[in-house]
Structures are given as structure tokens and as C-alpha cells.
Scaffold this active site. Structure first.
Site, PDB file in Angstrom:
ATOM      1  N   PRO A 111      -5.205   1.237   2.021  1.00  0.00           N
ATOM      2  CA  PRO A 111      -6.195   0.325   1.004  1.00  0.00           C
ATOM      3  C   PRO A 111      -5.352  -0.998   1.116  1.00  0.00           C
ATOM      4  O   PRO A 111      -4.377  -1.243   1.022  1.00  0.00           O
ATOM      5  CB  PRO A 111      -5.713   0.836  -0.257  1.00  0.00           C
ATOM      6  CG  PRO A 111      -5.651   2.124   0.059  1.00  0.00           C
ATOM      7  CD  PRO A 111      -4.697   2.481   1.348  1.00  0.00           C
ATOM      8  N   GLU A 112      -6.365  -2.094   1.554  1.00  0.00           N
ATOM      9  CA  GLU A 112      -5.947  -3.400   1.407  1.00  0.00           C
ATOM     10  C   GLU A 112      -6.585  -4.214   0.237  1.00  0.00           C
ATOM     11  O   GLU A 112      -7.172  -3.586  -0.591  1.00  0.00           O
ATOM     12  CB  GLU A 112      -6.381  -4.078   2.836  1.00  0.00           C
ATOM     13  CG  GLU A 112      -5.929  -3.398   3.913  1.00  0.00           C
ATOM     14  CD  GLU A 112      -6.502  -3.915   5.308  1.00  0.00           C
ATOM     15  OE1 GLU A 112      -6.910  -5.338   5.196  1.00  0.00           O
ATOM     16  OE2 GLU A 112      -6.611  -3.275   6.269  1.00  0.00           O
ATOM     17  N   HIS A 145      -1.077  16.971  -3.348  1.00  0.00           N
ATOM     18  CA  HIS A 145      -0.538  15.979  -3.383  1.00  0.00           C
ATOM     19  C   HIS A 145      -0.838  14.682  -4.643  1.00  0.00           C
ATOM     20  O   HIS A 145      -0.876  13.593  -4.272  1.00  0.00           O
ATOM     21  CB  HIS A 145      -0.851  14.863  -1.963  1.00  0.00           C
ATOM     22  CG  HIS A 145      -0.517  15.842  -0.847  1.00  0.00           C
ATOM     23  ND1 HIS A 145       0.339  16.242  -0.643  1.00  0.00           N
ATOM     24  CD2 HIS A 145      -1.591  16.205   0.138  1.00  0.00           C
ATOM     25  CE1 HIS A 145       0.510  17.136   0.833  1.00  0.00           C
ATOM     26  NE2 HIS A 145      -1.047  17.000   0.876  1.00  0.00           N
ATOM     27  N   ARG A 166       1.226  10.914   2.231  1.00  0.00           N
ATOM     28  CA  ARG A 166       2.213  10.423   2.736  1.00  0.00           C
ATOM     29  C   ARG A 166       3.266   9.698   2.068  1.00  0.00           C
ATOM     30  O   ARG A 166       4.239   9.651   2.653  1.00  0.00           O
ATOM     31  CB  ARG A 166       1.516   9.377   3.670  1.00  0.00           C
ATOM     32  CG  ARG A 166       0.589  10.323   4.885  1.00  0.00           C
ATOM     33  CD  ARG A 166       0.019   9.092   5.767  1.00  0.00           C
ATOM     34  NE  ARG A 166       1.307   8.761   7.026  1.00  0.00           N
ATOM     35  CZ  ARG A 166       0.950   7.939   7.830  1.00  0.00           C
ATOM     36  NH1 ARG A 166      -0.217   7.290   7.989  1.00  0.00           N
ATOM     37  NH2 ARG A 166       2.000   7.646   8.758  1.00  0.00           N
ATOM     38  N   ARG A 187       5.470 -21.824  14.174  1.00  0.00           N
ATOM     39  CA  ARG A 187       5.703 -20.351  14.157  1.00  0.00           C
ATOM     40  C   ARG A 187       5.353 -19.751  15.434  1.00  0.00           C
ATOM     41  O   ARG A 187       4.145 -20.105  16.155  1.00  0.00           O
ATOM     42  CB  ARG A 187       4.825 -19.625  13.047  1.00  0.00           C
ATOM     43  CG  ARG A 187       5.458 -20.009  11.616  1.00  0.00           C
ATOM     44  CD  ARG A 187       6.766 -19.720  11.305  1.00  0.00           C
ATOM     45  NE  ARG A 187       7.118 -18.498  11.493  1.00  0.00           N
ATOM     46  CZ  ARG A 187       6.836 -17.332  10.623  1.00  0.00           C
ATOM     47  NH1 ARG A 187       6.570 -17.570   9.419  1.00  0.00           N
ATOM     48  NH2 ARG A 187       7.395 -16.204  10.810  1.00  0.00           N
TER      49      ARG A 187
END
Ligand SMILES: [Zn+2]
Length: 269
Positions: A2-3, A92, A111, A150
Site C-alpha cells: 500500500p502506497e 493473520h 508478512r 545526486r
């Protein structure tokens, strides 16, 4: 994983529980609580004042000042509501917030890279996060300032949560495709024009992701435990070997900074 668009979607679905009172918290796996400034029982009876998002964190603030529950989905976390009566015996499930409106909010994470924070002051976590990409403070001038000199890959740079918060692997690949920039380009090699393009592309893919209620590649579910819809609109992510939607070249996949990256060698320079 999830972002920003996924956590924003979860936040928006759960927001109907604003004003509800927490009747009880059930902790099934105590180690899912990463930091506890107070015990879970301390919030029993408190009212939810707000649901907010910062980067990939969901912040639930309670009526008694200095009581906040932060949720991070990690790789495979889900945070959704169900009817209180619903007994599914799902696997879970590590943490459940029971509300006085007949619902419960369930944190499930196979996880366990995600977690829960019980904090007096959420700034201890969120002050370290970089700029919100959909806010005005994230602009091409800022992007130019962080890419300057960078030597790391541009994709690795935009995934750095201390610089920009909320972008993960899927939306990074999609934004770089839209901006026509190869993910393995050195960040410092971007021209001013490319920085402008990338800034716009990041905002655009994140907004589209929110509009389609997030991307369900594997695990993600929204706050109602439903799949998102943006996976139907992905241009390059997860499409290795398929045709580029612009030029028909084959989409390639390469590991960049340890992350699987998808791009078109013809369209992206
Ligand atoms: Zn192409």
C-alpha cells in the site's frame, strides 16, 4: 505494498467512523504494536476525532489530547471495517478496534512488516517524513533541489520517504513512464524540464490512483475490504514482456536499488 493512494483510500472509507467511541481494543499479537506510549486499554471509551494520512501512515486521533493510533500497512497489511457480529476467523488478524457503532476495524498482515503505534505525539514519527507529493510544497523547484548532484538512480531517490513521502514501487514506475525518464538515470542528470515533467507525473499518477481507489496487485484491500481498480490502468508496472501502450516496444524489467522496475527503453530516456 500500500502506497499513498491506497492509504488515502483506506482513510476515506474508514472516515465514516469519525465520532464513534472505542468500546474495546483486542490485541492478538502484542509485537504488532511497534511503540506504546500507553496501553491499549487506556483508549477504551475514547471518541475518534479524526482520520488523517501522512505518507503511508494512517493516523487516528482520539478526543483525549495526546492519544493517537498510527497504522502502517508495510508490505501486505490491510486495515478495514466489518460488522461487529461478523465472525470470519480470518488468518493473520493481529489487532482489532471495536467501536460503539456496531463496527470493528481490523488490522490483518500476513508478512508483518506493518504495525501499530500508540503515541502521545505522532510527530515523533511523522516529522521525519519528506514532503507530501500532492501538497503544493512538493513542486518542481523542490524536486530540482533534491536531485541536484545526486548520483543515485532517480527511482531510488523518489522512493526515499525522507524526501518525498508516500511513493512506492508501483507509482514510481508509473510516474517515470509518464515523465518519459528511465528509472536507472542518475538523479543529478535530470534537466530542469525533466524535473518539471516528473513532478507533474508524480502528482498525476497518485491522483489517478486515488480516483480508482488504489491498486490491488496482490494484498491491498480498501477500508471495506474490497479490491482497488487502478491495476486495470497500469501502463508499465507488472507488465514485463507486454507491449508499451505508446510505442508497442516490449516493457522490460530490471532491478534498480534492489527494487523490481518496469519501463520502456524506447519511450523513456
Ligand atoms: Zn514505449
Amino acid at each position: 505494498m500500500p502506497e499513498l493512494p491506497e492509504v488515502e483510500t483506506i482513510k476515506r472509507s474508514l472516515a465514516i467512523n469519525k465520532g464513534a467511541r472505542i468500546s474495546r481494543i483486542e490485541v492478538i499479537r502484542p509485537d504488532i504494536i511497534r511503540i506504546r506510549d500507553f496501553e491499549p486499554e487506556a483508549v477504551h471509551g475514547l471518541t475518534i476525532n479524526s482520520f488523517r494520512r501522512r505518507g503511508k501512515y494512517l493516523i487516528i486521533s482520539l478526543d483525549e489530547r495526546e492519544s493517537h493510533i498510527l497504522v502502517h500497512m508495510g508490505m501486505s497489511g490491510r486495515f478495514y471495517m466489518q460488522e461487529d457480529q461478523y465472525e470470519a476467523n480470518e488468518k493473520h488478524v493481529h489487532f482489532i478496534i471495536y467501536l460503539d457503532n456496531g463496527r470493528k476495524m481490523v488490522f490483518q498482515d500476513p508478512r508483518r512488516f506493518g504495525g501499530i503505534w500508540l503515541l502521545r505525539n505522532p510527530d515523533t514519527i511523522i516529522c521525519k517524513l519528506g514532503k507530501e507529493p500532492l501538497n503544493r510544497e512538493f513542486c518542481s523547484a523542490y524536486l530540482k533541489s533534491i536531485v541536484k548532484d545526486r548520483r543515485i538512480a532517480i527511482k531510488t531517490l523518489i522512493l526515499d520517504q525522507n524526501l518525498i513521502s508516500g511513493i512506492g514501487n508501483i507509482y514510481a514506475d508509473e510516474a517515470l513512464f509518464l515523465a518519459r525518464i528511465r528509472p536507472d538515470r542518475t538523479a543529478g542528470s535530470l534537466s530542469d524540464e525533466e524535473a518539471v515533467r516528473l513532478c507533474r507525473a508524480i502528482k498525476r499518477v497518485l491522483r489517478q490512483g486515488i480516483e480508482k481507489r488504489g491498486t490491488t496487485f496482490r494484498d491491498y484491500r480498501d477500508g471495506n475490504n474490497n479490491r482497488g481498480g487502478f491495476q486495470e490502468h497500469l501502463q508499465v508496472y507488472g507488465r514485463e514482456g507486454e507491449e508499451c501502450p505508446v510505442c508497442n516496444s516490449r516493457i522490460v524489467r530490471k532491478r534498480i536499488g534492489g527494487r523490481s522496475s518496469h519501463y520502456c527503453v524506447t519511450c523513456q530516456k
